[in-house]
Design a protein around this motif. Sequence first.
Motif, PDB file in Angstrom:
ATOM      1  N   SER A  50       6.917 -15.391 -11.986  1.00 42.07           N
ATOM      2  CA  SER A  50       5.090 -14.579 -12.864  1.00 42.07           C
ATOM      3  C   SER A  50       4.683 -14.970 -13.877  1.00 42.07           C
ATOM      4  O   SER A  50       3.315 -14.312 -13.823  1.00 42.07           O
ATOM      5  CB  SER A  50       6.668 -14.016 -14.365  1.00 42.07           C
ATOM      6  OG  SER A  50       6.544 -13.058 -15.411  1.00 42.07           O
ATOM      7  N   ARG A  83       7.944  -7.717  -3.630  1.00 43.18           N
ATOM      8  CA  ARG A  83       8.649  -9.288  -3.753  1.00 43.18           C
ATOM      9  C   ARG A  83       7.518  -9.730  -4.283  1.00 43.18           C
ATOM     10  O   ARG A  83       6.420  -9.136  -4.377  1.00 43.18           O
ATOM     11  CB  ARG A  83       7.932  -9.443  -1.340  1.00 43.18           C
ATOM     12  CG  ARG A  83       9.382  -8.449  -0.969  1.00 43.18           C
ATOM     13  CD  ARG A  83       8.610  -9.190   0.500  1.00 43.18           C
ATOM     14  NE  ARG A  83       9.981  -8.740   1.247  1.00 43.18           N
ATOM     15  CZ  ARG A  83       9.717  -8.677   2.283  1.00 43.18           C
ATOM     16  NH1 ARG A  83       9.215  -9.847   3.674  1.00 43.18           N
ATOM     17  NH2 ARG A  83      10.849  -8.392   3.730  1.00 43.18           N
ATOM     18  N   HIS A  84       7.742 -11.401  -4.741  1.00 41.57           N
ATOM     19  CA  HIS A  84       6.824 -11.937  -5.845  1.00 41.57           C
ATOM     20  C   HIS A  84       7.077 -12.881  -4.732  1.00 41.57           C
ATOM     21  O   HIS A  84       7.423 -13.888  -4.071  1.00 41.57           O
ATOM     22  CB  HIS A  84       7.870 -11.995  -6.754  1.00 41.57           C
ATOM     23  CG  HIS A  84       7.943 -11.247  -7.291  1.00 41.57           C
ATOM     24  ND1 HIS A  84       7.353 -10.893  -8.752  1.00 41.57           N
ATOM     25  CD2 HIS A  84       9.304 -10.216  -7.614  1.00 41.57           C
ATOM     26  CE1 HIS A  84       7.655  -9.838  -9.356  1.00 41.57           C
ATOM     27  NE2 HIS A  84       9.448  -9.557  -8.101  1.00 41.57           N
ATOM     28  N   PRO A 130      14.156  -9.891  -5.585  1.00 40.81           N
ATOM     29  CA  PRO A 130      14.321 -10.325  -7.272  1.00 40.81           C
ATOM     30  C   PRO A 130      15.462 -10.036  -8.501  1.00 40.81           C
ATOM     31  O   PRO A 130      15.419 -10.687  -8.557  1.00 40.81           O
ATOM     32  CB  PRO A 130      13.130 -10.047  -7.607  1.00 40.81           C
ATOM     33  CG  PRO A 130      12.142  -8.843  -6.446  1.00 40.81           C
ATOM     34  CD  PRO A 130      13.763  -9.774  -4.971  1.00 40.81           C
ATOM     35  N   GLU A 136       2.582 -10.132  -6.974  1.00 43.96           N
ATOM     36  CA  GLU A 136       3.547  -8.918  -6.185  1.00 43.96           C
ATOM     37  C   GLU A 136       3.725  -8.096  -5.674  1.00 43.96           C
ATOM     38  O   GLU A 136       1.992  -7.383  -5.792  1.00 43.96           O
ATOM     39  CB  GLU A 136       4.229  -8.480  -7.896  1.00 43.96           C
ATOM     40  CG  GLU A 136       5.594  -7.399  -7.850  1.00 43.96           C
ATOM     41  CD  GLU A 136       5.731  -6.430  -8.413  1.00 43.96           C
ATOM     42  OE1 GLU A 136       7.113  -5.712  -8.281  1.00 43.96           O
ATOM     43  OE2 GLU A 136       5.767  -6.901  -9.710  1.00 43.96           O
TER      44      GLU A 136
END
Length: 232
Positions: free
Chosen positions: A164, A173-174, A221, A169
Amino acid sequence: MQPIPLRDMLARNTLFADLHDEELDALVARMSLMEVRAREAVFLQGDAGDRFYAVLRGVLKVVASNEEGQETVLSLLDAGTTFGEIALLDGQRRSATVICSSRAELAYIDRQGFLAFLAQHPAVRDKLMIALCQRIRTLTERVEHLSVLDVPARLSRTLLFLASAHGTELQGRHYLQLRVSQGELGGMVGATRESVNKLLRSWDEAGLIAVVDGRIQILKPDDLQRLGLTGA
């Protein structure tokens, strides 16, 4: 990677996002630039808190040591983040060490210049206090959560937090933009490097994450979020 223009960086930072254009211009005019080599400390725990910094390029880590000399990685800093604000305001000594993980370009202002800026722009003081209180509240909540969770839950929450704060993103998906070593992750969650390695391999095999070019991708996530609530 090109450094972020200082004014643009400050305008996007949560600490200064509410400043007016003339306030930002006045702050930028008082700041200076510096370069720091990889593995060089910007300041050490216990040093005088006489400067506030903004990261324009590079990656740094914030490390605290206890009386036994054991180090804990408190956080990572990349382009667009600031550090050193609290010590600059209260004049106390640094509560942690900041070390460059890679070559970095920083902008800084000393305490005398910053206090003079606040004296000329008194409305900024209230804005900064509100932003700092929010940062402290967020950090306190994170520490409280980590203190009562098991290692899998702590690690999953830390990965999501890093994604974060320092990631992007795409299609659910991150992607972490930083390379974070397993030892650094262990320091952040209070676990051994071996424990972190075992969990990451397990989550990789389960398709929750992937490690590409030293960077962690969070593929699922929502599943990782559930681990943050329940642990293993």
